[in-house]
Design an enzyme around this catalytic site. Structure first.
Site, PDB file in Angstrom:
ATOM      1  N   ASP A  13       2.132  -6.732  39.688  1.00  0.00           N
ATOM      2  CA  ASP A  13       2.194  -5.511  40.489  1.00  0.00           C
ATOM      3  C   ASP A  13       0.766  -5.017  40.715  1.00  0.00           C
ATOM      4  O   ASP A  13      -0.168  -5.425  40.016  1.00  0.00           O
ATOM      5  CB  ASP A  13       3.012  -4.476  39.728  1.00  0.00           C
ATOM      6  CG  ASP A  13       3.039  -3.131  40.407  1.00  0.00           C
ATOM      7  OD1 ASP A  13       3.316  -3.070  41.615  1.00  0.00           O
ATOM      8  OD2 ASP A  13       2.752  -2.122  39.724  1.00  0.00           O
ATOM      9  N   ASP A  15      -0.282  -1.171  41.941  1.00  0.00           N
ATOM     10  CA  ASP A  15      -0.487   0.212  41.517  1.00  0.00           C
ATOM     11  C   ASP A  15       0.017   0.431  40.101  1.00  0.00           C
ATOM     12  O   ASP A  15       1.180   0.157  39.787  1.00  0.00           O
ATOM     13  CB  ASP A  15       0.224   1.176  42.472  1.00  0.00           C
ATOM     14  CG  ASP A  15      -0.439   1.222  43.831  1.00  0.00           C
ATOM     15  OD1 ASP A  15      -1.644   1.496  43.895  1.00  0.00           O
ATOM     16  OD2 ASP A  15       0.251   0.974  44.831  1.00  0.00           O
ATOM     17  N   THR A 108       3.754  -6.358  45.474  1.00  0.00           N
ATOM     18  CA  THR A 108       3.521  -4.920  45.570  1.00  0.00           C
ATOM     19  C   THR A 108       4.398  -4.267  46.620  1.00  0.00           C
ATOM     20  O   THR A 108       4.761  -4.896  47.626  1.00  0.00           O
ATOM     21  CB  THR A 108       2.037  -4.635  45.891  1.00  0.00           C
ATOM     22  OG1 THR A 108       1.850  -3.228  46.081  1.00  0.00           O
ATOM     23  CG2 THR A 108       1.580  -5.373  47.150  1.00  0.00           C
TER      24      THR A 108
END
Length: 216
Positions: A13, A15, A108
């Site tokens: 991922d 963030d 993402t």
């Protein structure tokens, strides 16, 4: 004592996992939420890990989906233009360098523009494979993004390890049938198999037809 797991591919991922964008994400989403009179804690517990249109549909369930799609594009543009305070998670650069030569990808909920802006602001190199919002129909917590990354890399889901921080992302990785390492202080609450405070606790080394991940 350290823990060692083996994998053939790493799916990361962005963030909260590679990039700390919490300040800008929360600032822009609270600005969006204010005219709707939404509760701050409800907003912040909803938006992390999901595509914006899905967060909007959860927070405003009676609203026309077409409006969510339009406002999601506006939000993505604002997020891409505002990288103030965006920095790398500790150990992210070292982890990405260590994974060079092994199958790996970013998965993402950001679109390409936002991913590029935030990874650039954090001075991190984007992996060759990036599964972004444009490439999937379903947002996390649906496992589509992780399954697409595994398929594109030619790796069975059981051979993949996911690095994730959010509840939606951790659920997506688990539902994809993958090992999940939770990153950051909030991750343990969502049931990952393993947990690290940040990526400095991760070391990568070749092992068999893949690599081993040592968690310290």
């Amino acid at each position: 004592m350290s823990t060692v797991i083996t994998a053939r591919a790493a799916l990361l991922d962005m963030d909260g996992t590679l990039v700390d964008s919490t300040a800008v994400v929360e600032r822009l989403w609270l600005e969006w939420a204010e005219p709707h009179g939404l509760d701050r804690d409800t907003v912040l517990s909803t938006v992390h890990g999901r595509q914006g249109w899905q967060s909007m549909s959860i927070l405003l369930p009676e609203r026309d989906h077409a409006i969510n799609l339009v406002e999601n594009q506006e939000m993505l543009a604002r997020e891409s233009a505002d990288t103030d305070g965006v920095v790398a998670i500790a150990g992210a650069d070292r982890l990405l360098r260590a994974l060079q030569g092994f199958p790996h990808a970013i998965v993402t909920s950001a679109d390409v523009a936002l991913m590029t802006a935030r990874m650039g602001a954090a001075a991190l190199t984007v992996p060759e494979l990036a599964v972004t919002a444009e490439r999937v129909t379903n947002s996390k917590p649906h496992p589509e993004g992780f399954l697409l990354a595994a398929s594109t890399l030619g790796i069975d889901p059981a051979g993949c390890v996911v690095f994730e921080d959010s509840g939606a992302g951790i659920r997506a990785g688990l539902d994809a049938g993958m090992k999940v390492i939770g990153v950051g202080p909030h991750a343990p609450a969502f049931g990952p198999a393993h947990h690290v405070d940040d990526l400095t606790q991760i070391a990568i080394a070749p092992a068999g037809d893949g690599f081993e991940i040592r968690i310290s």
